[in-house]
Design a protein around this motif. Structure first.
Motif, PDB file in Angstrom:
ATOM      1  N   UNK A 124     -30.135 -51.769  10.605  1.00 22.37           N
ATOM      2  CA  UNK A 124     -29.724 -50.579  11.333  1.00 22.37           C
ATOM      3  C   UNK A 124     -28.428 -50.644  11.440  1.00 22.37           C
ATOM      4  N   UNK A 125     -28.028 -49.200  11.423  1.00 21.35           N
ATOM      5  CA  UNK A 125     -26.544 -49.007  11.644  1.00 21.35           C
ATOM      6  C   UNK A 125     -26.099 -49.065  13.100  1.00 21.35           C
ATOM      7  N   UNK A 126     -24.711 -49.486  13.304  1.00 22.18           N
ATOM      8  CA  UNK A 126     -24.047 -49.339  14.653  1.00 22.18           C
ATOM      9  C   UNK A 126     -23.174 -48.256  14.658  1.00 22.18           C
ATOM     10  N   UNK A 127     -22.917 -47.861  15.864  1.00 19.61           N
ATOM     11  CA  UNK A 127     -22.251 -46.825  15.906  1.00 19.61           C
ATOM     12  C   UNK A 127     -20.524 -46.954  15.468  1.00 19.61           C
ATOM     13  N   UNK A 128     -19.967 -46.214  14.881  1.00 16.41           N
ATOM     14  CA  UNK A 128     -18.397 -46.240  14.441  1.00 16.41           C
ATOM     15  C   UNK A 128     -17.613 -45.345  15.319  1.00 16.41           C
ATOM     16  N   UNK A 129     -16.319 -45.999  15.067  1.00 18.63           N
ATOM     17  CA  UNK A 129     -15.226 -45.382  15.930  1.00 18.63           C
ATOM     18  C   UNK A 129     -15.250 -43.813  15.764  1.00 18.63           C
ATOM     19  N   UNK A 130     -14.925 -43.063  16.819  1.00 15.22           N
ATOM     20  CA  UNK A 130     -14.725 -41.547  16.867  1.00 15.22           C
ATOM     21  C   UNK A 130     -13.895 -41.361  15.894  1.00 15.22           C
ATOM     22  N   UNK A 131     -12.766 -41.958  15.659  1.00 19.72           N
ATOM     23  CA  UNK A 131     -11.552 -41.402  14.813  1.00 19.72           C
ATOM     24  C   UNK A 131     -12.073 -41.492  13.215  1.00 19.72           C
ATOM     25  N   UNK A 132     -13.198 -42.150  12.841  1.00 16.53           N
ATOM     26  CA  UNK A 132     -13.427 -41.828  11.575  1.00 16.53           C
ATOM     27  C   UNK A 132     -14.745 -40.801  11.021  1.00 16.53           C
ATOM     28  N   UNK A 133     -15.051 -40.228  12.277  1.00 15.61           N
ATOM     29  CA  UNK A 133     -15.741 -39.046  12.077  1.00 15.61           C
ATOM     30  C   UNK A 133     -14.930 -37.597  11.577  1.00 15.61           C
ATOM     31  N   UNK A 134     -15.152 -37.286  10.352  1.00 14.71           N
ATOM     32  CA  UNK A 134     -14.172 -36.149  10.123  1.00 14.71           C
ATOM     33  C   UNK A 134     -14.590 -34.975  10.626  1.00 14.71           C
ATOM     34  N   UNK A 135     -13.579 -33.885  10.744  1.00 11.14           N
ATOM     35  CA  UNK A 135     -13.881 -32.895  11.277  1.00 11.14           C
ATOM     36  C   UNK A 135     -14.789 -31.877  10.917  1.00 11.14           C
ATOM     37  N   UNK A 136     -15.674 -31.085  11.978  1.00  8.77           N
ATOM     38  CA  UNK A 136     -16.980 -30.594  11.385  1.00  8.77           C
ATOM     39  C   UNK A 136     -16.679 -29.018  11.861  1.00  8.77           C
ATOM     40  N   UNK A 137     -17.380 -28.143  11.276  1.00  6.46           N
ATOM     41  CA  UNK A 137     -17.366 -26.937  11.627  1.00  6.46           C
ATOM     42  C   UNK A 137     -18.740 -26.300  11.745  1.00  6.46           C
ATOM     43  N   UNK A 138     -19.191 -25.631  12.743  1.00  5.32           N
ATOM     44  CA  UNK A 138     -20.558 -25.158  12.696  1.00  5.32           C
ATOM     45  C   UNK A 138     -20.291 -23.629  12.484  1.00  5.32           C
ATOM     46  N   UNK A 139     -20.707 -23.294  11.592  1.00  6.21           N
ATOM     47  CA  UNK A 139     -20.390 -21.823  11.024  1.00  6.21           C
ATOM     48  C   UNK A 139     -21.522 -20.725  11.382  1.00  6.21           C
ATOM     49  N   UNK A 140     -20.907 -19.631  12.069  1.00  6.01           N
ATOM     50  CA  UNK A 140     -21.674 -18.443  12.128  1.00  6.01           C
ATOM     51  C   UNK A 140     -22.855 -18.633  13.122  1.00  6.01           C
ATOM     52  N   UNK A 141     -22.622 -19.301  14.317  1.00  2.00           N
ATOM     53  CA  UNK A 141     -23.639 -19.791  15.030  1.00  2.00           C
ATOM     54  C   UNK A 141     -23.315 -18.874  16.441  1.00  2.00           C
ATOM     55  N   UNK A 142     -24.434 -18.693  17.251  1.00  2.00           N
ATOM     56  CA  UNK A 142     -24.455 -18.114  18.564  1.00  2.00           C
ATOM     57  C   UNK A 142     -24.022 -19.338  19.586  1.00  2.00           C
ATOM     58  N   UNK A 143     -23.179 -18.963  20.428  1.00  2.00           N
ATOM     59  CA  UNK A 143     -22.668 -20.209  21.280  1.00  2.00           C
ATOM     60  C   UNK A 143     -22.934 -19.767  22.665  1.00  2.00           C
ATOM     61  N   UNK A 144     -23.617 -20.588  23.444  1.00  2.00           N
ATOM     62  CA  UNK A 144     -23.522 -20.338  24.789  1.00  2.00           C
ATOM     63  C   UNK A 144     -22.265 -21.066  25.564  1.00  2.00           C
ATOM     64  N   UNK A 145     -21.494 -20.013  26.055  1.00  2.00           N
ATOM     65  CA  UNK A 145     -20.060 -20.589  26.523  1.00  2.00           C
ATOM     66  C   UNK A 145     -19.653 -19.575  27.474  1.00  2.00           C
ATOM     67  N   UNK A 146     -18.901 -19.997  28.694  1.00  2.00           N
ATOM     68  CA  UNK A 146     -18.638 -19.116  29.661  1.00  2.00           C
ATOM     69  C   UNK A 146     -19.791 -18.292  30.404  1.00  2.00           C
ATOM     70  N   UNK A 147     -20.889 -19.111  30.312  1.00  2.00           N
ATOM     71  CA  UNK A 147     -22.252 -18.476  31.046  1.00  2.00           C
ATOM     72  C   UNK A 147     -22.682 -17.121  30.091  1.00  2.00           C
ATOM     73  N   UNK A 148     -22.373 -17.073  28.805  1.00  2.00           N
ATOM     74  CA  UNK A 148     -22.877 -16.077  28.149  1.00  2.00           C
ATOM     75  C   UNK A 148     -22.862 -16.402  26.860  1.00  2.00           C
ATOM     76  N   UNK A 149     -23.836 -15.745  25.949  1.00  2.00           N
ATOM     77  CA  UNK A 149     -24.034 -16.104  24.421  1.00  2.00           C
ATOM     78  C   UNK A 149     -23.150 -15.182  23.724  1.00  2.00           C
ATOM     79  N   UNK A 150     -22.426 -15.683  22.727  1.00  2.00           N
ATOM     80  CA  UNK A 150     -21.331 -15.048  21.913  1.00  2.00           C
ATOM     81  C   UNK A 150     -21.796 -15.442  20.320  1.00  2.00           C
ATOM     82  N   UNK A 151     -22.240 -14.220  19.713  1.00  2.00           N
ATOM     83  CA  UNK A 151     -22.796 -14.099  18.135  1.00  2.00           C
ATOM     84  C   UNK A 151     -21.532 -14.555  17.307  1.00  2.00           C
ATOM     85  N   UNK A 152     -21.941 -15.073  16.032  1.00  2.00           N
ATOM     86  CA  UNK A 152     -21.292 -14.917  15.159  1.00  2.00           C
ATOM     87  C   UNK A 152     -19.670 -15.859  15.390  1.00  2.00           C
ATOM     88  N   UNK A 153     -20.124 -16.890  15.698  1.00  2.00           N
ATOM     89  CA  UNK A 153     -18.720 -18.076  16.136  1.00  2.00           C
ATOM     90  C   UNK A 153     -18.948 -18.974  15.080  1.00  2.00           C
TER      91      UNK A 153
END
Length: 440
Positions: free
Chosen positions: A1-30
């Motif tokens: 089984x795999x073991x964890x790898x350093x964060x620096x090897x993890x490529x950037x990721x974008x979650x596209x067109x999602x609804x985000x709970x931020x600042x105590x509110x839901x923001x759509x299309x983020x």
């Protein structure tokens, strides 16, 4: 089984067109961009869609569990706490590194698949280095973030009334030396080390002084079961002449890195003392219900300003690691007791479940959802994965009232996707299920 790898090897990721709970509110299309394990930006998407997308919330922080108990489900059903503890103790004495590993992987996978990105593991004292190493390996293999509390006690008593199971204990100095070795072992991983005290009855006055000095010198959190039932108070009054909270306080064993677990029997004086000392509380409603322990006075704690986090507890007393279930029951139970439907709405419950005790645990603050600059420990849910959650009139209300692990699509820890399409990206779940099913 795999073991964890350093964060620096993890490529950037974008979650596209999602609804985000931020600042105590839901923001759509983020679009949420994650770089180097942190949330780099939350911006309006360039290509909004009419299709129902994912909803992004912070990962849950389970402030109390016992991973090894995932092999003890249903044990000692219909028995009170002390009798239950003796049954669990026998299983704990017999644990092997191999079984400890399987138990911990099982519990972590269940936690991750219900949107939990951090677990606070309260290990019982145990003399085997190999058992502890096996648990750390399981945590690393699954990719979850963890605070591993190494069990520590110095008053033996097989009855568990005024002390702890002698067969699981070691000299206090040996235990603390082992804690330092565990810290070196876990350095650079997602596993932090803490101390886990079974309860106020299991440590002597001298032991409390030693443990406190050790923890404070290293700035380690300390988890302790406190007033789960009246037993702590009864035994402390019998042997020390004062109640459990006062007994701890007189020994200087309450400070801002202490996490008090359960606190079902915590009275007004005790609440004030914990608040004044900066102690946080881990609320474990399902475990308290299963064992008939009672209901913690959570609204009174919150009104006073006590920090309260949410705990699932071990699978021998819950008997799952499902934080959605615990989230809902924690709110509903207080509403029933106080006969008020307006208690503990989804915003307050998410703050409790994602960050209520974070300061005590040494974790970053999480209030009102995710935020730019925050750690990318995230859960993406899709209500359309379970028709029983549809239609969605209010995402927060739906989370609290209908949410379950079936709606968890993606889980990210440090920007690393550890659950995709509801399944682990690190563990061969089919092979693991077969191995777990073969256990006797």
């Amino acid at each position: 089984m795999r073991t964890d790898h350093p964060t620096s090897t993890i490529p950037p990721t974008t979650l596209t067109d999602v609804t985000v709970y931020t600042g105590g509110h839901w923001r759509a299309h983020q679009d949420v961009r994650v770089v180097d394990g942190a949330i780099a930006s939350i911006e309006d998407t360039a290509h909004p869609s009419d299709a129902a997308g994912g909803f992004v919330i912070p990962g849950f922080v389970n402030t109390h569990t016992h991973l090894q108990q995932s092999l003890m489900r249903g044990i000692a059903e219909c028995t009170p706490l002390l009798e239950w503890l003796l049954a669990v103790g026998e299983q704990s004495v017999a644990i092997t590194p191999e079984r400890a590993y399987l138990a911990a992987v099982s519990a972590c996978l269940e936690a991750l698949r219900s949107g939990t990105t951090t677990v606070v593991e309260h290990m019982w004292p145990h003399p085997s280095d190999d058992v502890h190493d096996a648990v750390i390996q399981a945590l690393r293999d699954t990719g979850i973030r963890a605070i591993l509390g190494r069990g520590v006690a110095d008053r033996p008593d097989a009855s568990r009334k005024w002390g702890f199971e002698p067969r699981l204990m070691q000299p206090l100095g040996d235990v603390l030396d082992h804690v330092d070795r565990l810290r070196q072992h876990a350095d650079g991983t997602r596993v932090g080390i803490a101390l886990a005290v079974p309860n106020p009855r299991s440590v002597t006055d001298a032991g409390m002084e030693t443990i406190r000095g050790f923890a404070q010198e290293r700035d380690l959190p300390v988890s302790i079961h406190l007033l789960e039932t009246p037993t702590d108070d009864l035994m402390c009054r019998e042997h020390a002449g004062i109640g459990a909270v006062e007994h701890l306080d007189r020994n200087g064993f309450l400070w801002d890195r202490v996490l008090a677990v359960h606190c079902v029997e915590l009275d007004a004086d005790g609440r004030r003392t914990l608040h004044e000392r900066g102690v946080a509380v881990s609320h474990n409603p399902l475990s308290n219900m299963r064992l008939g322990s009672g209901i913690a006075p959570v609204p009174a704690m919150l009104d006073l300003g006590l920090a309260v986090g949410l705990g699932v507890d071990g699978a021998a007393s819950n008997d799952t690691q499902d934080m959605f279930e615990t989230l809902r029951i924690a709110a509903y139970l207080q509403r029933a007791v106080h006969r008020r439907a307006d208690l503990l709405g989804y915003g307050e419950m998410l703050d409790i479940a994602c960050g209520g005790a974070n300061a005590t645990l040494g974790l970053p603050e999480v209030v009102g959802g995710i935020a730019v600059g925050g750690r990318a420990d995230l859960t993406v849910i899709r209500f359309d994965r379970d028709y029983a959650t549809l239609p969605v009139r209010d995402p927060g209300a739906s989370l609290l009232t209908t949410g379950s692990r079936s709606i968890v699509e993606t889980v990210m820890v440090d920007g690393d996707i550890v659950v995709a399409d509801g399944r682990s990206t690190r563990i061969d779940e089919a092979a693991f299920t077969k191995e777990l099913s073969a256990l006797e």
